[in-house]
Design a protein around this motif. Structure first.
Motif, PDB file in Angstrom:
ATOM      1  N   GLU A 183       5.815  -3.050  -1.816  1.00 42.85           N
ATOM      2  CA  GLU A 183       6.654  -2.023  -2.451  1.00 42.85           C
ATOM      3  C   GLU A 183       8.145  -2.266  -2.151  1.00 42.85           C
ATOM      4  OE1 GLU A 183       6.658   1.467  -4.711  1.00 42.85           O
ATOM      5  OE2 GLU A 183       4.884   0.349  -4.107  1.00 42.85           O
ATOM      6  N   VAL A 184       8.465  -2.618  -0.915  1.00 43.38           N
ATOM      7  CA  VAL A 184       9.877  -2.805  -0.535  1.00 43.38           C
ATOM      8  C   VAL A 184      10.350  -4.230  -0.769  1.00 43.38           C
ATOM      9  CG1 VAL A 184       9.900  -0.968   1.181  1.00 43.38           C
ATOM     10  CG2 VAL A 184       9.419  -3.270   1.918  1.00 43.38           C
ATOM     11  N   ASP A 185       9.421  -5.125  -1.125  1.00 43.73           N
ATOM     12  CA  ASP A 185       9.761  -6.521  -1.384  1.00 43.73           C
ATOM     13  C   ASP A 185      10.326  -7.206  -0.128  1.00 43.73           C
ATOM     14  OD1 ASP A 185      10.021  -8.822  -2.866  1.00 43.73           O
ATOM     15  OD2 ASP A 185      12.009  -8.313  -3.649  1.00 43.73           O
ATOM     16  N   ALA A 186       9.703  -6.889   1.026  1.00 46.07           N
ATOM     17  CA  ALA A 186      10.131  -7.518   2.280  1.00 46.07           C
ATOM     18  C   ALA A 186       9.223  -8.704   2.604  1.00 46.07           C
ATOM     19  CB  ALA A 186      10.095  -6.497   3.408  1.00 46.07           C
ATOM     20  N   ASP A 187       9.715  -9.593   3.487  1.00 43.33           N
ATOM     21  CA  ASP A 187       8.915 -10.763   3.855  1.00 43.33           C
ATOM     22  C   ASP A 187       7.869 -10.415   4.900  1.00 43.33           C
ATOM     23  OD1 ASP A 187      10.234 -12.978   2.358  1.00 43.33           O
ATOM     24  OD2 ASP A 187      11.964 -12.140   3.401  1.00 43.33           O
ATOM     25  N   ASP A 188       8.235  -9.506   5.793  1.00 41.34           N
ATOM     26  CA  ASP A 188       7.265  -9.113   6.822  1.00 41.34           C
ATOM     27  C   ASP A 188       7.722  -7.828   7.513  1.00 41.34           C
ATOM     28  OD1 ASP A 188       4.868  -9.327   8.176  1.00 41.34           O
ATOM     29  OD2 ASP A 188       5.145 -11.467   8.573  1.00 41.34           O
ATOM     30  N   TYR A 189       6.853  -7.303   8.354  1.00 44.35           N
ATOM     31  CA  TYR A 189       7.165  -6.054   9.037  1.00 44.35           C
ATOM     32  C   TYR A 189       6.646  -6.135  10.471  1.00 44.35           C
ATOM     33  CZ  TYR A 189       2.269  -4.717   9.190  1.00 44.35           C
ATOM     34  OH  TYR A 189       0.925  -4.679   9.478  1.00 44.35           O
ATOM     35  N   ALA A 190       7.118  -5.219  11.314  1.00 46.89           N
ATOM     36  CA  ALA A 190       6.539  -5.090  12.654  1.00 46.89           C
ATOM     37  C   ALA A 190       6.763  -3.680  13.162  1.00 46.89           C
ATOM     38  CB  ALA A 190       7.165  -6.090  13.612  1.00 46.89           C
ATOM     39  N   THR A 191       5.747  -3.163  13.810  1.00 39.22           N
ATOM     40  CA  THR A 191       5.910  -1.878  14.476  1.00 39.22           C
ATOM     41  C   THR A 191       5.790  -2.081  15.990  1.00 39.22           C
ATOM     42  OG1 THR A 191       3.574  -1.453  14.093  1.00 39.22           O
ATOM     43  CG2 THR A 191       5.106  -0.443  12.552  1.00 39.22           C
ATOM     44  N   ASP A 192       5.903  -3.345  16.387  1.00 41.13           N
ATOM     45  CA  ASP A 192       5.915  -3.705  17.803  1.00 41.13           C
ATOM     46  C   ASP A 192       6.871  -4.889  17.958  1.00 41.13           C
ATOM     47  OD1 ASP A 192       4.365  -3.934  20.601  1.00 41.13           O
ATOM     48  OD2 ASP A 192       4.691  -5.935  19.781  1.00 41.13           O
ATOM     49  N   VAL A 193       7.719  -4.825  18.958  1.00 42.06           N
ATOM     50  CA  VAL A 193       8.793  -5.812  19.070  1.00 42.06           C
ATOM     51  C   VAL A 193       8.286  -7.244  19.296  1.00 42.06           C
ATOM     52  CG1 VAL A 193       9.199  -5.350  21.542  1.00 42.06           C
ATOM     53  CG2 VAL A 193      11.026  -6.283  20.134  1.00 42.06           C
TER      54      VAL A 193
END
Ligand code: B12
Length: 220
Positions: A194-204
């Protein structure tokens, strides 16, 4: 319970009880016991602040208590962040601009990401909280960044991550930058498309692995 587990529990409890003295004492204990500061941040303090957030969400505690806990977490985090071991790298692995999206003032997470990524050899520019889409792009162009990272903690600010993806595309810059998103509000994999991002993380730490991999890919 191991010594390490005991100290991590003390860190979490000190945040829950907004007890600054106890938090700083637990930070000192963690440093003395050679606990990895990143573990102390993510498995100690963060556990506490999330518990406080859940209580706040259920209406069990009022906002001032949440604010007090956040202040304790901030102080303790600052000290732990100074103790993150620095990796020696011959040259920076990449350059990243990070910030919290417009309408959102949460920054405990982006400060941790900034400290951990910097210590691992990524040159970080943290533009702060409540940042309009344009500011991310302007800064990324100014410092010739490889990665743009946008954090959102609330359901009503999540859409800003989408606006940033759209703005990058509209300006023909989507392939110029790696785009990563993160923060406690992340709803799941489907949001990434949806956001057209390459990746995500909810942990550093997971975020760091993903960022390193994406940087390697663009350098191939
Ligand atoms: C602390 C806190 C606050 C503090 C913030 C202090 C500060 N300096 O940041 C204070 C008290 C100021 C605050 C204010 C508010 N808050 Co608040 N807050 C929280 C709380 C409890 C913890 C957030 C946090 O710091 N977590 C710890 C950090 C370390 O985790 P993190 O941000 O997720 O970051 C990690 C990863 O996500 C990742 N990461 C983060 N960003 C990025 C970016 C990239 C690119 C990558 C790769 C990775 C990455 O790495 C980090 C480290 O591992 C959350 C609850 C929660 N479960 O999230 C509520 C929460 C986010 N807040 C909430 C609310 C409602 C508010 C207020 C509106 C309250 C009010 N009535 O005024 C205001 C918001 C004002 C605004 N405009 O932003 C709600 C949002 C609800 C929703 N779903 O929309 C939550 C979920 C609480 C709840 N359960 O209701 N808050």
């Amino acid at each position: 319970m191991s010594e390490k587990e005991k100290i991590l529990k003390k860190l979490a409890e000190a945040v829950v009880n907004f007890d600054e003295a106890a938090a700083m004492a637990a930070v000192d204990e963690a440093i003395k016991a050679k606990i990895n500061p990143v573990d102390a941040l993510t498995k100690g303090l963060t556990v506490g602040i999330k518990e406080v957030g859940d209580k706040f969400g259920r209406g069990e505690i009022p906002l001032p208590f949440l604010m007090l806990s956040a202040q304790v977490m901030e102080k303790a985090s600052e000290k732990l962040q100074q103790h993150i071991p620095k990796e020696e790298v011959p040259e920076p692995l990449g350059v990243m601009v990070i910030g919290t999206v417009e309408g959102d003032i949460h920054n405990l997470g982006t400060n941790i990401v900034t400290a951990v990524f910097s210590a691992s050899g990524i040159k970080m520019y943290n533009i702060g909280v409540d940042q309009p889409v344009d500011n991310f792009i302007k800064k990324a162009l100014e410092v010739d960044a490889d990665i743009i990272g946008a954090s959102a903690l609330m359901s009503n600010t999540l859409q800003q991550q989408k606006f940033l993806g759209e703005a990058l595309k509209k300006r023909g810059l989507r392939d110029r930058f790696i785009y990563m998103v993160g923060g406690g509000a992340f709803p799941g994999e489907e949001w990434l498309k949806e956001v057209d991002a390459d990746d995500y993380a909810t942990d550093v730490i997971i975020g760091l692995e993903k960022a390193k991999k994406l940087l390697e890919e663009i350098k191939e």
